[in-house]
Design a protein around this motif. Structure first.
Motif, PDB file in Angstrom:
ATOM      1  N   SER A  45       0.858  -1.184   0.000  1.00 41.17           N
ATOM      2  CA  SER A  45       0.000   0.000   0.000  1.00 41.17           C
ATOM      3  C   SER A  45       0.889   1.228   0.000  1.00 41.17           C
ATOM      4  CB  SER A  45      -0.942   0.013   1.208  1.00 41.17           C
ATOM      5  OG  SER A  45      -0.208   0.056   2.418  1.00 41.17           O
ATOM      6  N   GLU A  46       0.379   2.319  -0.534  1.00 44.85           N
ATOM      7  CA  GLU A  46       1.115   3.583  -0.525  1.00 44.85           C
ATOM      8  C   GLU A  46       0.199   4.653   0.067  1.00 44.85           C
ATOM      9  OE1 GLU A  46      -0.187   5.943  -2.688  1.00 44.85           O
ATOM     10  OE2 GLU A  46      -1.519   4.476  -3.590  1.00 44.85           O
ATOM     11  N   PRO A  47       0.768   5.730   0.584  1.00 44.31           N
ATOM     12  CA  PRO A  47      -0.001   6.645   1.435  1.00 44.31           C
ATOM     13  C   PRO A  47      -1.052   7.488   0.742  1.00 44.31           C
ATOM     14  CG  PRO A  47       2.244   7.439   1.124  1.00 44.31           C
ATOM     15  CD  PRO A  47       2.204   6.064   0.557  1.00 44.31           C
ATOM     16  N   HIS A  48      -1.023   7.571  -0.598  1.00 45.37           N
ATOM     17  CA  HIS A  48      -1.995   8.428  -1.274  1.00 45.37           C
ATOM     18  C   HIS A  48      -3.222   7.669  -1.778  1.00 45.37           C
ATOM     19  CE1 HIS A  48       2.019  10.464  -1.822  1.00 45.37           C
ATOM     20  NE2 HIS A  48       1.339  11.314  -1.092  1.00 45.37           N
ATOM     21  N   HIS A  49      -3.247   6.368  -1.550  1.00 46.44           N
ATOM     22  CA  HIS A  49      -4.384   5.529  -1.939  1.00 46.44           C
ATOM     23  C   HIS A  49      -4.737   5.694  -3.421  1.00 46.44           C
ATOM     24  CE1 HIS A  49      -5.565   3.877   2.007  1.00 46.44           C
ATOM     25  NE2 HIS A  49      -4.893   4.919   2.445  1.00 46.44           N
ATOM     26  N   ARG A  50      -3.703   5.514  -4.237  1.00 48.16           N
ATOM     27  CA  ARG A  50      -3.913   5.502  -5.684  1.00 48.16           C
ATOM     28  C   ARG A  50      -4.790   4.311  -6.082  1.00 48.16           C
ATOM     29  NH1 ARG A  50       0.953   4.979  -6.627  1.00 48.16           N
ATOM     30  NH2 ARG A  50       1.029   2.724  -6.798  1.00 48.16           N
ATOM     31  N   GLY A  71      -4.766  13.071  -8.886  1.00 48.21           N
ATOM     32  CA  GLY A  71      -3.851  14.056  -9.442  1.00 48.21           C
ATOM     33  C   GLY A  71      -2.412  13.591  -9.455  1.00 48.21           C
ATOM     34  N   TRP A  72      -1.525  14.543  -9.702  1.00 50.95           N
ATOM     35  CA  TRP A  72      -0.110  14.229  -9.908  1.00 50.95           C
ATOM     36  C   TRP A  72       0.506  13.525  -8.705  1.00 50.95           C
ATOM     37  CZ3 TRP A  72       4.532  15.536  -7.606  1.00 50.95           C
ATOM     38  CH2 TRP A  72       5.680  15.175  -8.339  1.00 50.95           C
ATOM     39  N   VAL A  73       0.064  13.827  -7.501  1.00 50.58           N
ATOM     40  CA  VAL A  73       0.673  13.270  -6.287  1.00 50.58           C
ATOM     41  C   VAL A  73       0.606  11.750  -6.258  1.00 50.58           C
ATOM     42  CG1 VAL A  73      -1.413  13.333  -4.830  1.00 50.58           C
ATOM     43  CG2 VAL A  73       0.862  13.616  -3.782  1.00 50.58           C
ATOM     44  N   THR A  74      -0.345  11.164  -6.955  1.00 50.25           N
ATOM     45  CA  THR A  74      -0.468   9.710  -6.933  1.00 50.25           C
ATOM     46  C   THR A  74       0.634   9.013  -7.719  1.00 50.25           C
ATOM     47  OG1 THR A  74      -1.995   9.725  -8.814  1.00 50.25           O
ATOM     48  CG2 THR A  74      -2.976   9.815  -6.612  1.00 50.25           C
ATOM     49  N   ASN A  75       1.541   9.765  -8.326  1.00 48.08           N
ATOM     50  CA  ASN A  75       2.670   9.162  -9.014  1.00 48.08           C
ATOM     51  C   ASN A  75       3.787   8.736  -8.069  1.00 48.08           C
ATOM     52  OD1 ASN A  75       1.930   9.299 -11.901  1.00 48.08           O
ATOM     53  ND2 ASN A  75       1.858  11.498 -11.514  1.00 48.08           N
ATOM     54  N   TYR A  76       3.754   9.180  -6.808  1.00 52.00           N
ATOM     55  CA  TYR A  76       4.701   8.661  -5.826  1.00 52.00           C
ATOM     56  C   TYR A  76       4.437   7.176  -5.604  1.00 52.00           C
ATOM     57  CZ  TYR A  76       6.444  13.292  -4.496  1.00 52.00           C
ATOM     58  OH  TYR A  76       7.041  14.536  -4.505  1.00 52.00           O
ATOM     59  N   LEU A 133     -10.020   7.616 -12.858  1.00 52.24           N
ATOM     60  CA  LEU A 133      -9.217   8.298 -11.846  1.00 52.24           C
ATOM     61  C   LEU A 133      -9.954   8.453 -10.519  1.00 52.24           C
ATOM     62  CD1 LEU A 133      -7.687  11.168 -14.032  1.00 52.24           C
ATOM     63  CD2 LEU A 133      -6.631   8.973 -13.425  1.00 52.24           C
ATOM     64  N   TYR A 134     -11.255   8.298 -10.535  1.00 56.15           N
ATOM     65  CA  TYR A 134     -12.072   8.609  -9.348  1.00 56.15           C
ATOM     66  C   TYR A 134     -12.890   7.416  -8.861  1.00 56.15           C
ATOM     67  CZ  TYR A 134     -10.650  12.964 -11.428  1.00 56.15           C
ATOM     68  OH  TYR A 134      -9.897  13.952 -11.988  1.00 56.15           O
TER      69      TYR A 134
END
Length: 363
Positions: A45-50, A71-76, A133-134
Motif C-alpha cells: 500500500s502507498e499513502p496516497h491511496h492511488r 492528481g499528480w501526487v499519486t505518481n509517488y 481516476l475517481y
C-alpha cells in the motif's frame, strides 16, 4: 461515544469532542510493519491511496477520516523500479537505512521540460476527466461515507507538479526571467487539479485537501509577494470553484515548513484548515492565538523529531501541548505532520494512539 464522522465535523465546527479526531498515513514499509502487528496478510500500500487497499490499517488504528488521492501526487510509489509517469516526469528509487530495515523513496530523476522552453510553452497536462481516476473515491464514499469523514487528497496542486516538470531551480528563475512560461505551466497544473477537485466534490467527499510545499524550515521558499502574484489567485479560483459546487465542503491546505507570511492570505481566499503544523517551524501557541478563530488545524505530531526519536512520555507531552493550543475548544485534527516513516518505533506509534484515547486493537 461519537461516530468517526461526527467527531471530525464537530471539531471542524470548533466544538468540543470526546477526543480529537485522528488521521494518519504510512510509508509502504511502515504499513508492512503495522500489518504484521495486526496479523494481516502482506499487501503493498502507498499513502496516497492511488489504488484500493481496503482501509483496514486506518480502521484498526482508530482513524476518523479516510482519504483518497487524485492528481499528480499519486505518481509517488508508482512502481518498485525506475519509471516515467504519464506527465513525462522520470522517477528513481532511492533506498535508505533505518534501525528497522531498509526503506525506499521514489524521487524525481529528470524534469522533462527543464531544458526545452518551446516544449514547456506547448505542454498540456493529461486529461483529468477520465472516470477511472475517481473510482476509488466513489467506492470509498459508498462503502465508508456514512461512518467516516472522507477526504479527497489533491496535493502538489500547482507549484510542486509544475516544478516536477520544469525543475525547481529553473521554475524559480522563470518567475523572474520567463513569466509567460511560468504562467503557462502553472495554468496547466492548476487547471488539471481544479478539475480533479470538482470530480471529487461531485462524488461526495467531505473535504478537499490541497497542497504545495511553500515553506522552508524558518521562512517561505519564495518572496511572499511572488506567492501572491503566481499562486494566490490560482488557489483562490480553485477554492471558490470547490465551494460553488458544495458550500459545505471544507478545504485544507498542506504546506510544510514556516508559512507565517501567507496565512492571512490563505484565510482571505477561503481556507478552512491548515496542515501540517510542523512545530520545528511554527509555534502552535502563536497560531492558536492569532488564527484560532478563523482556521482549523490538522497535524502537529512531529515526524521529524518526536515520533521517531522521542519516548512515549515525549509524545504525550507534545500531544498535550497541541491539544491545549491549536486544539483548545475544538478545531484540531490530530495527525502526524507527514506519512509515518519507517524510522518510527512501532511502540511510539501505539503510544500516540493510547495518548489520544484510541483502543489498541492488536491481537
Amino acid at each position: 461515544m461519537m461516530t468517526h464522522k461526527e467527531r471530525v465535523i464537530r471539531a471542524l465546527n470548533h466544538e468540543e469532542t470526546d477526543r480529537p479526531p485522528f488521521q494518519a498515513t504510512f510509508t509502504p514499509e511502515f504499513a508492512d510493519r503495522l500489518r504484521k502487528e495486526f496479523h494481516l496478510p502482506p499487501l503493498f500500500s502507498e499513502p496516497h491511496h492511488r489504488e484500493w487497499y481496503g482501509y483496514d490499517l486506518e480502521r484498526l488504528t482508530g482513524q476518523d477520516a479516510l482519504q483518497v488521492g487524485a492528481g499528480w501526487v499519486t505518481n509517488y510509489y508508482l512502481k518498485p523500479e525506475p519509471y516515467t509517469d504519464e506527465w513525462g516526469v522520470e522517477w528513481k528509487i532511492d533506498p535508505y537505512q533505518t534501525p528497522f530495515g531498509e526503506g525506499h523513496y521514489t524521487n524525481i530523476a529528470r524534469n522533462p521540460l527543464r531544458d526545452d522552453d518551446e516544449a514547456a510553452m506547448a505542454y498540456k497536462a493529461p486529461d483529468p476527466t477520465r472516470p477511472e481516476l475517481y473510482r476509488n473515491a466513489e467506492r470509498l464514499v459508498k462503502e465508508f461515507g456514512a461512518e467516516y469523514y472522507i477526504i479527497g487528497r489533491v496535493h502538489c496542486t500547482i507549484f510542486e507538479s509544475a516544478w516536477a516538470l520544469r525543475g525547481l531551480d529553473t521554475l524559480m528563475m522563470d518567475f523572474y526571467l520567463n513569466p509567460d512560461l511560468a504562467n503557462h505551466l502553472l495554468d496547466e497544473t492548476a487547471r488539471y487539479h481544479k478539475e480533479a477537485c470538482c470530480q471529487l466534490v461531485r462524488r461526495g467527499v467531505n473535504m478537499i485537501w490541497l497542497g504545495d510545499d511553500m515553506g522552508a524550515q524558518s521562512s517561505l521558499l519564495i518572496d511572499p509577494e511572488l506567492w501572491r502574484t503566481y499562486f494566490k489567485p490560482r488557489m483562490a479560483d480553485i477554492i471558490r470553484t470547490i465551494k460553488d459546487i458544495n458550500p459545505n465542503v471544507k478545504v485544507a491546505y498542506h504546506t510544510d515548513g514556516c508559512n507565517y507570511d501567507i496565512i492571512p492570505d490563505l484565510i482571505e481566499i477561503g481556507l478552512d484548515v491548515l496542515n501540517p503544523i510542523q512545530t520545528e517551524c511554527m509555534d502552535p501557541e502563536v497560531l492558536a492565538e492569532k488564527y484560532g478563530e478563523q482556521l482549523c488545524f490538522f497535524g502537529g505530531i512531529a515526524v521529524q523529531s518526536t515520533l521517531p526519536q522521542g519516548t512515549p512520555e515525549d509524545i504525550a507531552r507534545e500531544y498535550e501541548w497541541l491539544k491545549n493550543s491549536i486544539g483548545k475548544g475544538g478545531g484540531w485534527i490530530c495527525a502526524p505532520t507527514h506519512h509515518v516513516q519507517l524510522d518510527t518505533p512501532i511502540e511510539n506509534f501505539f503510544a500516540l494512539l493510547n495518548t489520544i484515547g484510541i483502543e489498541d486493537m492488536r491481537p
